[in-house]
Design a protein around this motif. Structure first.
Motif, PDB file in Angstrom:
ATOM      1  N   ILE A  17       0.854  -1.284  -0.113  1.00 37.42           N
ATOM      2  CA  ILE A  17      -0.029   0.165  -0.067  1.00 37.42           C
ATOM      3  C   ILE A  17       0.932   1.239   0.043  1.00 37.42           C
ATOM      4  CG2 ILE A  17      -1.476   1.250   1.325  1.00 37.42           C
ATOM      5  CD1 ILE A  17      -2.864  -1.280   2.355  1.00 37.42           C
ATOM      6  N   VAL A  18       1.792   1.214   0.606  1.00 38.97           N
ATOM      7  CA  VAL A  18       2.737   2.393   0.954  1.00 38.97           C
ATOM      8  C   VAL A  18       3.797   2.493  -0.268  1.00 38.97           C
ATOM      9  CG1 VAL A  18       4.397   3.631   2.585  1.00 38.97           C
ATOM     10  CG2 VAL A  18       2.310   2.388   3.270  1.00 38.97           C
ATOM     11  N   MET A  19       4.094   1.343  -0.899  1.00 37.04           N
ATOM     12  CA  MET A  19       5.195   1.643  -1.947  1.00 37.04           C
ATOM     13  C   MET A  19       5.122   2.706  -2.961  1.00 37.04           C
ATOM     14  SD  MET A  19       8.348   0.589  -2.530  1.00 37.04           S
ATOM     15  CE  MET A  19       8.426  -0.755  -1.077  1.00 37.04           C
ATOM     16  N   PRO A  20       3.972   2.587  -3.571  1.00 34.06           N
ATOM     17  CA  PRO A  20       3.507   3.771  -4.632  1.00 34.06           C
ATOM     18  C   PRO A  20       3.974   5.125  -4.276  1.00 34.06           C
ATOM     19  CG  PRO A  20       1.807   2.098  -4.678  1.00 34.06           C
ATOM     20  CD  PRO A  20       2.667   1.766  -3.570  1.00 34.06           C
ATOM     21  N   THR A  21       3.334   5.531  -2.886  1.00 31.33           N
ATOM     22  CA  THR A  21       3.696   6.957  -2.617  1.00 31.33           C
ATOM     23  C   THR A  21       5.128   7.265  -2.319  1.00 31.33           C
ATOM     24  OG1 THR A  21       1.485   6.699  -1.509  1.00 31.33           O
ATOM     25  CG2 THR A  21       3.022   8.129  -0.669  1.00 31.33           C
ATOM     26  N   LEU A  36       4.353  13.565 -10.245  1.00 32.88           N
ATOM     27  CA  LEU A  36       4.103  12.388  -9.451  1.00 32.88           C
ATOM     28  C   LEU A  36       4.116  12.586  -8.100  1.00 32.88           C
ATOM     29  CD1 LEU A  36       5.865  10.054 -11.891  1.00 32.88           C
ATOM     30  CD2 LEU A  36       3.407  10.409 -11.724  1.00 32.88           C
ATOM     31  N   ARG A  37       4.068  14.026  -7.564  1.00 27.86           N
ATOM     32  CA  ARG A  37       4.026  14.236  -6.052  1.00 27.86           C
ATOM     33  C   ARG A  37       2.865  13.638  -5.377  1.00 27.86           C
ATOM     34  NH1 ARG A  37       5.082  19.669  -3.002  1.00 27.86           N
ATOM     35  NH2 ARG A  37       5.265  19.034  -0.673  1.00 27.86           N
ATOM     36  N   PRO A  38       2.669  12.940  -4.578  1.00 25.32           N
ATOM     37  CA  PRO A  38       1.723  12.380  -3.849  1.00 25.32           C
ATOM     38  C   PRO A  38       1.109  13.512  -3.145  1.00 25.32           C
ATOM     39  CG  PRO A  38       3.708  11.756  -2.869  1.00 25.32           C
ATOM     40  CD  PRO A  38       4.331  12.176  -3.966  1.00 25.32           C
ATOM     41  N   LEU A  39      -0.274  13.823  -3.668  1.00 22.73           N
ATOM     42  CA  LEU A  39      -1.159  14.801  -3.012  1.00 22.73           C
ATOM     43  C   LEU A  39      -0.774  16.099  -2.991  1.00 22.73           C
ATOM     44  CD1 LEU A  39      -2.270  12.674  -0.080  1.00 22.73           C
ATOM     45  CD2 LEU A  39      -3.406  12.867  -2.087  1.00 22.73           C
ATOM     46  N   GLY A  40       0.424  16.502  -3.829  1.00 25.48           N
ATOM     47  CA  GLY A  40       0.682  17.772  -3.865  1.00 25.48           C
ATOM     48  C   GLY A  40       0.666  18.463  -5.238  1.00 25.48           C
ATOM     49  N   VAL A  41      -0.011  17.783  -6.174  1.00 25.69           N
ATOM     50  CA  VAL A  41       0.015  18.597  -7.374  1.00 25.69           C
ATOM     51  C   VAL A  41      -0.915  19.809  -7.347  1.00 25.69           C
ATOM     52  CG1 VAL A  41      -0.627  18.293  -9.756  1.00 25.69           C
ATOM     53  CG2 VAL A  41       0.407  16.354  -8.583  1.00 25.69           C
TER      54      VAL A  41
END
Length: 142
Positions: A17-21, A36-41
């Motif tokens: 679950i955590v690996m892609p982030t 590709l920044r997680p939750l930061g675009v």
């Protein structure tokens, strides 16, 4: 033995679950590419990246010294909408903040370190073009 296997299963699921982030955050740290920044675009981060610059935090802020008796017949909401719509017509976002005034309602525009005004409510529109031009000195039009 079963408890150990269950712990490994749980850790494996957490890792999946955590690996892609973790991977996308690592990619962002190395390349500074916000795509590709997680939750930061954000739109600002993407446009700054497309221009090849670090993200700039320049905004237009309209600071209104509010004196209800000397507001030219405007309510706070009506004045805020008028200012926001005027900037929207120019294709720029503005943040409007009200604070108590002393003798008259005045509007001051701030763009970065630049201060434009103060203007009376009747003349507040005169500073909008100047504020937009100052904004475009910092953040070029795409």
């Amino acid at each position: 033995m079963a408890a150990r296997r269950n712990i490994l299963y749980v850790l494996g699921i957490i890792a999946l679950i955590v690996m892609p982030t973790v991977m996308s955050l690592g990619y962002y740290v190395v390349t500074k590419d916000p795509n590709l920044r997680p939750l930061g675009v954000t739109q600002q981060a993407l446009s700054a990246y497309d221009r090849g610059r670090p993200t700039e935090q320049i905004h237009i802020v309209a600071q209104v010294e509010w004196v209800p008796a000397r507001a030219g017949g405007y309510s706070q909401r009506a004045l805020e909408l008028a200012i926001v719509n005027a900037f929207k017509a120019k294709g720029v976002e503005v943040f409007v903040f009200f604070h108590p005034g002393v003798d008259a309602t005045r509007v001051t525009y701030r763009v970065g370190h630049t201060t434009i005004g103060p203007y009376s409510v009747a003349r507040a529109a005169r500073g909008i073009s100047a504020a937009v031009e100052a904004f475009h000195m910092h953040v070029p039009i795409n």
